[in-house]
Structure formats: structure tokens, C-alpha cells
Design an enzyme around this catalytic site. Sequence first.
Site: not given
Ligand code: IDP
Ligand code: MG
Length: 139
Positions: A10, A50, A58, A86, A92, A103, A117, A120, A131
Site C-alpha cells: 500500500k 474494495y 472506513f 495472509r 488487519t 503488519r 497497514n 493487502h 483482483e
Molecule cells: P484485510 O486487509 O486484513 O483483508 P479488510 O477487512 O479486507 O482487511 O479491510 C480492508 C482494509 O480496510 C484494511 O486492510 C484496512 O486498511 C482497512 N480497514 C478494515 N477495517 C477497518 C477498521 O475497522 N478501521 C479502519 N480501517 C479498516
Molecule cells: Mg480484505
Amino acid sequence: MTERTLVLIKPDGVERGLIGAIVARIEAKGYGIERLELVQATGDQLAAHYAEHEGKPFYPPLVEFMAAGPLVALVATGHGVIQGFRSLAGQTDPTTAAPGTIRGDLGRDWGLNVQKNLVHGSDSEESAAREIAIWFPEA
Ligand code: IDP
Ligand code: MG
């Protein structure tokens, strides 16, 4: 058939100079790198990537953050690479992501309305195929 996953480094990872450190972890684990490109994400790519998060609080800051600077898109390969990456990435939330993960070791909470973070990784075979087509349409 070789398993493939879509990884994004990212914009926070690129800006912090962590491309090499993150790619090194993927290579050190033994996975292959099939494609790798530094790109400025378009709004269309991010909306497609997304789509599952549209409407969540968010989502607007997430899309803004992901377009704030260049990112690295790459395709990593190997048996179990979807789950394996993963696992390398960690949870996350970088505050609770385990030490030893990308992370957990390299990320932190910056007090923003989106978690920056670093990476992805696709979460299923279906997501990976969808994707990879977004970021490498010619592949
Ligand atoms: P992942 O990247 O671990 O698969 P996802 O739930 O798919 O997590 O969410 C996509 C991205 O959105 C996350 O990597 C993070 O950057 C952001 N994100 C997800 N949940 C939250 C939250 O509760 N607060 C703030 N940012 C979030
Ligand atoms: Mg995800």
C-alpha cells in the site's frame, strides 16, 4: 495449476521505503514473484478492488489513502500462497498483528480513520482471480 495471490504494498509501505523489506519476506518464505509493478491506482481500480467494503465507515478514507501515492501490485505464487501470505501479513489491525508478521513488525496505528497497514493479500481463490484481473488486466 500453480496457486496465485494478489499482493498490494500500500502507499504507506512505498512511502516508508519498505518495498524491499516486504518483497524480501515473500521471497524468503519461498514464494515466487510472477508480476510486479509500481502503479498509481485509479478510482475505478480501487472501487472494484474494495467493492465488498462500499458503505462501511472506513471505505471513503480507505479509497483516499490507497490513491494518495503509488503502490506496488504483485502476483505471488506457490502452493498455499493465498493463506500463506495472509499469515505473513498478520491481522488487519497493526496494533494486535502478531510480532513476526509484516503488519506486526513494520506497522502501527497512526490514529487515523483508516488503518494504514502496509499490505493487502487476497483472501480466497475467487478473490485472487478477481483482483489479479483488476491490477494486471493483460495477464
Ligand atoms: P484485510 O486487509 O486484513 O483483508 P479488510 O477487512 O479486507 O482487511 O479491510 C480492508 C482494509 O480496510 C484494511 O486492510 C484496512 O486498511 C482497512 N480497514 C478494515 N477495517 C477497518 C477498521 O475497522 N478501521 C479502519 N480501517 C479498516
Ligand atoms: Mg480484505
